[in-house]
Design a protein around this motif. Sequence first.
Motif, PDB file in Angstrom:
ATOM      1  N   UNK A  83      65.463  68.408  28.303  1.00  0.00           N
ATOM      2  CA  UNK A  83      64.700  70.306  28.652  1.00  0.00           C
ATOM      3  C   UNK A  83      63.418  70.158  27.548  1.00  0.00           C
ATOM      4  N   UNK A  84      62.229  70.995  28.435  1.00  0.00           N
ATOM      5  CA  UNK A  84      61.129  70.970  27.716  1.00  0.00           C
ATOM      6  C   UNK A  84      60.279  72.169  28.045  1.00  0.00           C
ATOM      7  N   UNK A  85      60.975  73.208  26.705  1.00  0.00           N
ATOM      8  CA  UNK A  85      60.316  74.877  27.102  1.00  0.00           C
ATOM      9  C   UNK A  85      59.058  75.117  28.062  1.00  0.00           C
ATOM     10  N   UNK A  86      58.526  74.390  27.271  1.00  0.00           N
ATOM     11  CA  UNK A  86      56.602  74.453  28.705  1.00  0.00           C
ATOM     12  C   UNK A  86      56.766  74.193  30.355  1.00  0.00           C
ATOM     13  N   UNK A  87      57.394  74.497  30.766  1.00  0.00           N
ATOM     14  CA  UNK A  87      58.355  74.411  31.722  1.00  0.00           C
ATOM     15  C   UNK A  87      58.511  75.825  32.498  1.00  0.00           C
ATOM     16  N   UNK A  88      58.171  76.982  30.902  1.00  0.00           N
ATOM     17  CA  UNK A  88      58.921  78.206  31.620  1.00  0.00           C
ATOM     18  C   UNK A  88      56.331  78.620  31.775  1.00  0.00           C
ATOM     19  N   UNK A  89      56.042  77.787  31.544  1.00  0.00           N
ATOM     20  CA  UNK A  89      54.711  78.391  31.864  1.00  0.00           C
ATOM     21  C   UNK A  89      54.584  78.537  33.146  1.00  0.00           C
ATOM     22  N   UNK A  90      55.679  77.840  34.224  1.00  0.00           N
ATOM     23  CA  UNK A  90      54.936  77.981  35.704  1.00  0.00           C
ATOM     24  C   UNK A  90      55.437  79.300  35.990  1.00  0.00           C
ATOM     25  N   UNK A  91      56.758  79.735  35.243  1.00  0.00           N
ATOM     26  CA  UNK A  91      56.902  81.035  35.673  1.00  0.00           C
ATOM     27  C   UNK A  91      55.989  82.102  34.745  1.00  0.00           C
ATOM     28  N   UNK A  92      54.453  82.228  33.938  1.00  0.00           N
ATOM     29  CA  UNK A  92      54.019  82.903  33.812  1.00  0.00           C
ATOM     30  C   UNK A  92      52.857  82.858  35.020  1.00  0.00           C
ATOM     31  N   UNK A  93      52.759  81.888  35.143  1.00  0.00           N
ATOM     32  CA  UNK A  93      51.575  81.015  36.591  1.00  0.00           C
ATOM     33  C   UNK A  93      51.695  81.983  37.975  1.00  0.00           C
ATOM     34  N   UNK A  94      53.242  82.455  37.342  1.00  0.00           N
ATOM     35  CA  UNK A  94      53.927  82.889  39.166  1.00  0.00           C
ATOM     36  C   UNK A  94      53.335  84.176  38.891  1.00  0.00           C
ATOM     37  N   UNK A  95      53.450  84.600  37.584  1.00  0.00           N
ATOM     38  CA  UNK A  95      52.860  86.118  36.979  1.00  0.00           C
ATOM     39  C   UNK A  95      51.611  86.300  37.412  1.00  0.00           C
ATOM     40  N   UNK A  96      50.943  85.253  36.737  1.00  0.00           N
ATOM     41  CA  UNK A  96      49.275  85.207  37.025  1.00  0.00           C
ATOM     42  C   UNK A  96      48.651  85.265  37.863  1.00  0.00           C
ATOM     43  N   UNK A  97      49.645  84.860  38.379  1.00  0.00           N
ATOM     44  CA  UNK A  97      48.944  84.763  40.894  1.00  0.00           C
ATOM     45  C   UNK A  97      49.627  86.116  41.251  1.00  0.00           C
ATOM     46  N   UNK A  98      50.271  86.512  40.217  1.00  0.00           N
ATOM     47  CA  UNK A  98      50.548  87.742  41.441  1.00  0.00           C
ATOM     48  C   UNK A  98      50.208  88.590  41.193  1.00  0.00           C
ATOM     49  N   UNK A  99      49.450  88.711  39.589  1.00  0.00           N
ATOM     50  CA  UNK A  99      48.270  89.243  39.176  1.00  0.00           C
ATOM     51  C   UNK A  99      47.296  89.875  40.072  1.00  0.00           C
ATOM     52  N   UNK A 100      46.929  88.920  40.295  1.00  0.00           N
ATOM     53  CA  UNK A 100      45.941  88.665  41.496  1.00  0.00           C
ATOM     54  C   UNK A 100      45.268  89.080  42.625  1.00  0.00           C
ATOM     55  N   UNK A 101      47.080  89.702  42.995  1.00  0.00           N
ATOM     56  CA  UNK A 101      47.253  90.662  44.286  1.00  0.00           C
ATOM     57  C   UNK A 101      46.208  91.758  44.188  1.00  0.00           C
ATOM     58  N   UNK A 102      46.505  92.340  43.011  1.00  0.00           N
ATOM     59  CA  UNK A 102      45.190  93.699  43.563  1.00  0.00           C
ATOM     60  C   UNK A 102      43.811  93.357  44.374  1.00  0.00           C
ATOM     61  N   UNK A 103      43.410  91.844  44.109  1.00  0.00           N
ATOM     62  CA  UNK A 103      42.440  91.481  45.336  1.00  0.00           C
ATOM     63  C   UNK A 103      42.484  92.179  46.359  1.00  0.00           C
ATOM     64  N   UNK A 104      44.077  92.017  46.574  1.00  0.00           N
ATOM     65  CA  UNK A 104      43.984  92.857  48.169  1.00  0.00           C
ATOM     66  C   UNK A 104      44.795  93.528  48.658  1.00  0.00           C
ATOM     67  N   UNK A 105      44.126  95.134  49.028  1.00  0.00           N
ATOM     68  CA  UNK A 105      44.458  96.117  48.855  1.00  0.00           C
ATOM     69  C   UNK A 105      46.087  96.274  49.853  1.00  0.00           C
ATOM     70  N   UNK A 106      46.205  95.602  50.887  1.00  0.00           N
ATOM     71  CA  UNK A 106      47.326  95.499  51.426  1.00  0.00           C
ATOM     72  C   UNK A 106      48.575  95.373  50.560  1.00  0.00           C
ATOM     73  N   UNK A 107      48.728  94.239  50.142  1.00  0.00           N
ATOM     74  CA  UNK A 107      49.532  93.247  49.031  1.00  0.00           C
ATOM     75  C   UNK A 107      49.558  93.648  47.830  1.00  0.00           C
TER      76      UNK A 107
END
Lengths: 251, 305
Positions: A83-107
């Motif tokens: 087990x490596x806790x760094x796998x949780x960085x994937x979750x942070x990455x997904x949240x980061x991509x979700x943040x970029x959705x502001x660039x698209x008005x529809x979503x």
Amino acid sequence: MSTEFGVWVAAFFTIGIASFLYKDNPLYKFCESVFVGISAGYWAVSLFWENLIAKMFDSVGVSYMFGFWSEKGALQDLFSGVWNWNILHVLAGILGIMMLMRLFPNIGWIARWPLSVIVGSTAGLWMITYFQSNFLSQLQKTVIPLFDTGKIQELSQIGAVMAESGRSIPFDNYFAAYLGNLVLIFGTLTGLVYFYFSKEHKGLFGKTAKVGIYFLMITFGASFGYTVMSRMSLLIGRLYFLFSTWLGFVN
Amino acid sequence: MNKFWERLLAIDRRIIFVVIFLALSVPIFLQIGLPIPVTSEVQILYDALEDLSRGSRILVSCDFDPGSEPELQPMTEAAFKYFIENDLKFVIIGLWPQGPIQANRAIEDINESEDDFIVENGDTLYFGEDIVVVSGDTARYGIDFINLGFQVGQELVIQRMGTSFEATFPTDKRFGLSQKEFPIMDGIYRLADFDFVFNLSAGYPGTTEWVQFAVDRFHVPVGAGNTAVQAPLAYPYLDTGQLSGILGGMKGGAEFERLVGHKARATLFMTSQTMAHIFVMLFIVVGNLAFFATMRKSDKQGLKR
């Protein structure tokens, strides 16, 4: 005089920025623009490599997977049963991509989710931290005797020893021992009264609040004094650089 | 007389700049030393360092950049000299990207060896990088000091160090090797394994965050060197005992230089600093006198009307 190219560049930009003191001019504008551009570039590169690449790709193991990095990451560890806790960085990455959705008005609404995570976690973290470090600890140290008798006794003992050799304790030590606690308690109370707005600042209450303002003014004055000292220090540093490193006038 | 005050109020600001320029520059050339009394906050930090036994490990967090170099670099150099002379091992990190680079510069600058390099067991070791000599005492990279570089995440870096230091700083910055390969890191698993934290801070993240997380959560003693702008914000933590001493601005640096016995740039610059302060105070007094003198006149004129 220095023969290093870098030193000459630094001297040019120091003088260029300082030329604003005379008046606004093209040399200053040029130096300012270069400074802003370099700062922005430096931060972009620094965050790209230290944050995005290091956290999202190297530590997770994506860089290793594609042969860009020799160290294994969280994914490789997981596949080998560790087990490596760094796998949780994937979750942070997904949240980061979700943040970029502001660039698209529809979503764009999707960006609210990571934002709420940031707001919630930051509020939680700071609530505990400030409560403990800046409220409880400070409050605890305000509940003190009006006069520090232990310190006064200690000072008189030290003073007697020093007097034998013809020396004396500086005045500020006596001030701190006799009046330090009193000033601290009085200043805190009057300052708090000033920030109490549910009662009109009139009569004794108003006068107490006014004393609180004086304490605040002294605090601001001390802070301003420190700021002047800091700015002078920076100027001394640049002048020393010009006179010493660049021109070689001073060793 | 009133005209004199009016002229003073309308003085070209560039004249003031020239006066300040001269007040700062002339002492640099004259190199006059002024007496520097040591304040209690600096003495507390020095005493805390003196209390550490030989071989103790200190975490040095360089949270500043070249913009604060005149104030914080002299403190960094004085501290490193003191650590080397007193056989204190130090681990350098940074919550600001340029902090560890400033630390490297300090190490190069304090090196007193005239040699460039030596070859040992087939490895080339450079003076000022791998080996530092101060007053005859030698410090070696990986054994007596190490630079683990910058880590992004502000205060959360401190929080994570509290549970796992290796996870937060897995490799060193000079060779890119795992930190566990260096003897200095033996037995360091988390923040609390350090004997002391010395934070050199120019803003956020900095001393406030070190107090909030390292001191109050993980109970590690922290001493700080601050820019003068930041120092007033750190003083409340000194009174409560949360901070083990503060070096406030260049003045704090000069006092620390005096205590560790290495008078250098901060001490030299204090004369310029003092001269500038005298002139600033003079300007404030004269400016206020002129203001009140001219105000009285304008009040009278107002009454006549």
